[in-house]
Design an enzyme around this catalytic site. Sequence first.
Site, short mmCIF file in Angstrom:
data_model
loop_
_atom_site.label_atom_id
_atom_site.label_comp_id
_atom_site.label_asym_id
_atom_site.label_seq_id
_atom_site.Cartn_x
_atom_site.Cartn_y
_atom_site.Cartn_z
N GLY A 90 -11.23 63.46 10.14
CA GLY A 90 -12.47 62.74 10.41
C GLY A 90 -12.32 61.62 11.41
CB SER A 91 -10.12 61.25 14.38
OG SER A 91 -9.90 60.30 15.40
CB ALA B 287 -16.71 60.33 11.09
CB ALA B 288 -12.53 57.04 11.13
CG ASP C 88 -15.77 64.68 8.92
OD1 ASP C 88 -15.65 65.37 7.88
OD2 ASP C 88 -15.15 64.93 9.97
#
Length: 342
Positions: free
Chosen positions: A107-108, A110-111, A152
């Site tokens: 979920g890069s 989204a983070a 995510d």
Amino acid sequence: MTALSATAPGKIILFGEHAVVYGQPAIAVPVSIVQARAVISAIPAAPNGQVRLIAPDIHLDSLIDELPDDHPLVLAILLTAGHLGAQRLPAMQVHLSSSIPLAGGFGSSAATAIAIIRAVSAFLGRPLSNDIVSELAYRVERRQHGNPSGIDNTVVAFEQPVYFVRGQPFETLIAARPFTLVIGDSGVQSSTAAVVADVQRLHQADPESIDRAFTAIGDIVRQARGYIQAGMIDNLGELMNHNQRLLKELTISSPELDLLVEAALANGAMGAKLSGGGRGGNMIALVSPQTASRVERALIAAGAVHTWITTVAPILGPTEGLGNANNPSSGFPEIRRFIDYG
């Protein structure tokens, strides 16, 4: 003004990958050991509206006016400012860093969006609720990925396990007891789209047996939801093992993943399975705090190129309710040329 920072964790699928495409539930959990961080500082000598975006991980150092409005990091800034009604941003520098692996099912994207949204809203003096943070991040994800599930941004924004059925509102799961996972990266790159297409061909060739496997996975996910909420964490192990056997039957595992799963189980893990698209990528093992290091060492010895130990724990205090992230509300005002990204 001193620098202000905000973070957001990664995420990983605990149960239900692939079957979720066919209407079954899935559970995803936050991965706090990896995170994205946005640090914002004022630039007193610069004119209002000048925003410099620095992201060393992707070799980016530019004014946002020099980037497309739909660049995901720029879009996170603009949507936040637009939601808050800021017609002109103060001069500032946004520095983004992340320890979340790219394209690894963590979920890069989204983070990073959520870290920026939280930092910008706090910098403007109006921190946003988890509901709104998740909704804005979903809009960034939708622009970037076309038709994301919304799982995510929801898991990352609320930092809680999420129970998900496509097309239905999400349900956050409050874990009655914390539990620990070891994540192992097989080092094998695999195309999720290709695996999904292969599973679709299997389903077309033999829908009855494949549907039985999907239904069994759905039953596993529903049992896991109850165990997480009741604090019956040890029971999750056998569910993970059963889920892995079904994924192998669906040709979603791989020799490398099987080897890591076997190494984890042989060294004290209560359960282990692949996570995400399969045929490469990551696997996860349910461990106790006492066995976590031993399992991690075993995974490295069995060929894992990266490992992480993370604990999923309940967040104390009230949290906002969840809406349907597949159908977020519209009508947020936009900043800069008032472009509608909805």
